[in-house]
Design an enzyme around this catalytic site. Structure first.
Site, PDB file in Angstrom:
ATOM      1  N   ARG A 143      -4.984 -35.451  -9.166  1.00  0.00           N
ATOM      2  CA  ARG A 143      -5.561 -34.108  -9.009  1.00  0.00           C
ATOM      3  C   ARG A 143      -5.493 -33.593  -7.561  1.00  0.00           C
ATOM      4  O   ARG A 143      -6.357 -32.859  -7.105  1.00  0.00           O
ATOM      5  CB  ARG A 143      -7.028 -34.089  -9.446  1.00  0.00           C
ATOM      6  CG  ARG A 143      -7.224 -34.068 -10.947  1.00  0.00           C
ATOM      7  CD  ARG A 143      -6.640 -32.793 -11.542  1.00  0.00           C
ATOM      8  NE  ARG A 143      -7.094 -32.577 -12.899  1.00  0.00           N
ATOM      9  CZ  ARG A 143      -6.536 -33.089 -13.973  1.00  0.00           C
ATOM     10  NH1 ARG A 143      -5.476 -33.883 -13.852  1.00  0.00           N
ATOM     11  NH2 ARG A 143      -7.000 -32.832 -15.181  1.00  0.00           N
ATOM     12  N   SER A 159     -12.088 -29.141 -16.737  1.00  0.00           N
ATOM     13  CA  SER A 159     -12.926 -30.155 -16.089  1.00  0.00           C
ATOM     14  C   SER A 159     -13.510 -29.581 -14.802  1.00  0.00           C
ATOM     15  O   SER A 159     -12.759 -29.092 -13.956  1.00  0.00           O
ATOM     16  CB  SER A 159     -12.104 -31.391 -15.725  1.00  0.00           C
ATOM     17  OG  SER A 159     -11.529 -31.957 -16.870  1.00  0.00           O
ATOM     18  N   GLU A 198     -11.047 -24.990  -7.304  1.00  0.00           N
ATOM     19  CA  GLU A 198     -11.150 -24.513  -5.916  1.00  0.00           C
ATOM     20  C   GLU A 198     -12.290 -23.521  -5.770  1.00  0.00           C
ATOM     21  O   GLU A 198     -12.471 -22.656  -6.633  1.00  0.00           O
ATOM     22  CB  GLU A 198      -9.868 -23.750  -5.561  1.00  0.00           C
ATOM     23  CG  GLU A 198      -8.810 -24.546  -4.869  1.00  0.00           C
ATOM     24  CD  GLU A 198      -7.663 -23.634  -4.455  1.00  0.00           C
ATOM     25  OE1 GLU A 198      -7.494 -23.437  -3.234  1.00  0.00           O
ATOM     26  OE2 GLU A 198      -6.949 -23.133  -5.332  1.00  0.00           O
TER      27      GLU A 198
HETATM   28  N1  EPU Z   1     -16.014 -39.466 -22.366  1.00  0.00           N
HETATM   29  C1  EPU Z   1     -17.389 -39.554 -22.456  1.00  0.00           C
HETATM   30  N2  EPU Z   1     -18.098 -38.410 -22.700  1.00  0.00           N
HETATM   31  C2  EPU Z   1     -17.496 -37.211 -22.897  1.00  0.00           C
HETATM   32  C3  EPU Z   1     -16.090 -37.136 -22.834  1.00  0.00           C
HETATM   33  C4  EPU Z   1     -15.364 -38.270 -22.542  1.00  0.00           C
HETATM   34  O1  EPU Z   1     -17.966 -40.606 -22.294  1.00  0.00           O
HETATM   35  O2  EPU Z   1     -18.220 -36.228 -23.087  1.00  0.00           O
HETATM   36  C5  EPU Z   1     -15.247 -40.692 -22.022  1.00  0.00           C
HETATM   37  C6  EPU Z   1     -14.658 -41.395 -23.200  1.00  0.00           C
HETATM   38  O3  EPU Z   1     -14.744 -42.776 -22.947  1.00  0.00           O
HETATM   39  C7  EPU Z   1     -13.215 -40.984 -23.206  1.00  0.00           C
HETATM   40  C8  EPU Z   1     -12.956 -40.842 -21.707  1.00  0.00           C
HETATM   41  O4  EPU Z   1     -14.175 -40.354 -21.167  1.00  0.00           O
HETATM   42  O5  EPU Z   1     -12.406 -41.945 -23.790  1.00  0.00           O
HETATM   43  C9  EPU Z   1     -11.823 -39.902 -21.340  1.00  0.00           C
HETATM   44  O6  EPU Z   1     -12.086 -38.631 -21.897  1.00  0.00           O
HETATM   45  P1  EPU Z   1     -10.945 -37.533 -22.047  1.00  0.00           P
HETATM   46  O7  EPU Z   1      -9.751 -38.118 -22.700  1.00  0.00           O
HETATM   47  O8  EPU Z   1     -11.550 -36.327 -22.673  1.00  0.00           O
HETATM   48  O9  EPU Z   1     -10.514 -37.254 -20.543  1.00  0.00           O
HETATM   49  P2  EPU Z   1     -11.291 -36.925 -19.175  1.00  0.00           P
HETATM   50  O10 EPU Z   1     -11.043 -38.053 -18.255  1.00  0.00           O
HETATM   51  O11 EPU Z   1     -12.714 -36.558 -19.416  1.00  0.00           O
HETATM   52  C10 EPU Z   1      -9.159 -35.832 -18.147  1.00  0.00           C
HETATM   53  C11 EPU Z   1      -8.767 -34.570 -17.447  1.00  0.00           C
HETATM   54  C12 EPU Z   1      -8.599 -33.423 -18.432  1.00  0.00           C
HETATM   55  C13 EPU Z   1      -7.544 -33.819 -19.456  1.00  0.00           C
HETATM   56  C14 EPU Z   1      -7.993 -35.108 -20.150  1.00  0.00           C
HETATM   57  C15 EPU Z   1      -6.969 -35.645 -21.118  1.00  0.00           C
HETATM   58  C16 EPU Z   1      -9.721 -34.798 -15.221  1.00  0.00           C
HETATM   59  C17 EPU Z   1     -10.696 -34.268 -14.237  1.00  0.00           C
HETATM   60  N3  EPU Z   1      -9.739 -34.231 -16.436  1.00  0.00           N
HETATM   61  O12 EPU Z   1     -10.460 -35.629 -18.692  1.00  0.00           O
HETATM   62  O13 EPU Z   1      -8.129 -32.285 -17.710  1.00  0.00           O
HETATM   63  O14 EPU Z   1      -7.354 -32.806 -20.423  1.00  0.00           O
HETATM   64  O15 EPU Z   1      -8.201 -36.136 -19.149  1.00  0.00           O
HETATM   65  O16 EPU Z   1      -5.939 -36.247 -20.413  1.00  0.00           O
HETATM   66  O17 EPU Z   1      -8.951 -35.699 -14.893  1.00  0.00           O
HETATM   67  C18 EPU Z   1      -8.813 -30.303 -16.591  1.00  0.00           C
HETATM   68  O18 EPU Z   1      -8.408 -30.817 -15.550  1.00  0.00           O
HETATM   69  O19 EPU Z   1      -9.295 -29.140 -16.593  1.00  0.00           O
HETATM   70  C19 EPU Z   1      -8.744 -31.065 -17.832  1.00  0.00           C
HETATM   71  C20 EPU Z   1      -9.274 -30.589 -18.965  1.00  0.00           C
END
Ligand code: EPU
Length: 327
Positions: free
Chosen positions: A151, A225, A324
């Site tokens: 990021r 996010s 940002e």
């Molecule tokens: N999880 C929770 N609670 C929640 C949601 C997720 O505990 O409410 C845990 C679960 O264990 C899940 C893990 O977090 O397996 C990962 O969740 P998710 O796949 O939804 O991904 P994320 O890490 O929360 C990141 C990106 C997203 C992107 C997704 C999918 C960042 C800051 N965000 O989210 O990007 O869509 O992975 O790859 O790295 C964005 O940047 O605007 C965005 C949406």
């Protein structure tokens, strides 16, 4: 997020010549300049921007098939990103299909090294074309010089404000996406018995997953996010697990990545609607904040700070804002 003040001046540019004209106008009138694409990952301060806001609308989509396997696409920075993904998938190409349905423009993707479902733009980007205000000329920047990380890139750190991105070139492949797939994607493919994993199948799967978890910015004001996932050391992880039991994590080249959404959930804020600020934490993805009836960036930031403080108090980890904050 639909908050924040106004800009003193605004224009759209559809070509490099128009960009030069806009920059020269700003120089003559001695006002600062900021260029944006779709504006989907920006939060504007309440005081607004006392300068010229340039909206990049430079359109271009050129596909060059080098051989049976390798293709390059060169796209204008103002192209809506999802339409670039759709066209590359339609051409049977793999490389950016997992980045489907991400709002914003193509030229904005390198700034924060946009990533989702196992792909990020640094994996396919070959070069960026930009106007460099230091060199006062158009330059071509190879991916290796972009300072990409999770990021992040030089465009939002050391060289913030220096380059005006006008186009990007991506290296894509005429083949099917290769496993291993991101867990949520693999689960979707298995549950839906999809065995022919084409770029189009992955695009359709990502659209389905995103639509079920993430709010549509057209109907609920949000920037995706709101926080980056924190990266900690192995030692910090051991300490965290000693204090709190099992903590979801992923080992990456940059360190141990934790789930910011999980941390927010653990402090009881997932789905929390705050009547005082008009902000809420999204019900199915705790990393996403939405503006329900907030009227100011100040209120939004105080809601954000409350979340940061609660997570820091329980886990000793400071969540860092991902969109940002300008100017
Ligand atoms: N999880 C929770 N609670 C929640 C949601 C997720 O505990 O409410 C845990 C679960 O264990 C899940 C893990 O977090 O397996 C990962 O969740 P998710 O796949 O939804 O991904 P994320 O890490 O929360 C990141 C990106 C997203 C992107 C997704 C999918 C960042 C800051 N965000 O989210 O990007 O869509 O992975 O790859 O790295 C964005 O940047 O605007 C965005 C949406």
């Amino acid at each position: 997020m639909r908050v924040g003040g106004i800009a003193s001046y605004q224009c759209e540019v559809t070509s490099r010549m128009e960009l030069l004209e806009a920059l020269s106008w700003a120089q003559t009138h001695k006002v600062p300049v900021k260029m944006i694409g779709g504006g989907s990952n920006i939060i504007w301060r309440d005081e607004g921007f006392p300068g010229l806001l340039i909206i990049n609308k430079i359109l271009r989509f050129e596909l060059f098939n080098e051989d049976e396997l390798n293709s390059y696409i060169t796209v204008g920075a103002g192209e809506p990103w999802d339409s670039v993904v759709a066209r590359s998938v339609q051409a049977g190409l793999t490389g950016i299909e997992a980045l489907s349905l991400i709002p914003g423009s193509a030229g904005a993707t390198p700034i924060q090294n946009v990533g989702a479902y196992g792909q990020d733009i640094s994996q396919t980007l070959t070069t960026i074309e930009a106007f460099d205000i230091q060199a006062h000329d158009f330059v071509t920047i190879p991916a290796l010089d972009c300072g990409f990380g999770y990021r992040t890139s030089r465009f939002k750190t050391t060289d913030a404000g220096r380059f005006f991105i006008t186009g990007i070139t991506l290296h894509l492949y005429h083949q099917n996406p290769q496993p291993p797939f991101y867990p949520a994607l693999a689960t979707y493919l298995r549950d839906n018995a999809i065995t022919d994993v084409t770029p189009a199948a992955v695009r359709q799967a990502v659209i389905a997953i995103r639509s079920s978890k993430l709010p549509d910015p057209a109907t609920a004001a949000n920037t995706g996010s709101f926080f980056a996932n924190p990266i900690v050391s192995e030692g910090q992880l051991i300490q965290l697990e000693a204090d709190h039991g099992e903590v979801p994590h992923w080992k990456t080249e940059e360190g141990v990545k934790l789930s910011g959404a999980w941390l927010i959930e653990q402090v009881g804020l997932k789905g929390f609607h705050d009547p005082a600020t008009g902000m809420a934490v999204w019900d199915t993805q705790a990393l996403v904040l939405i503006n329900e009836h907030t009227e100011s960036t100040a209120a939004l930031l105080s809601f954000k700070q409350m979340i940061v403080d609660k997570v820091a108090e329980k886990f000793g980890i400071t969540l860092v804002q991902e969109p940002e904050l300008l100017p």
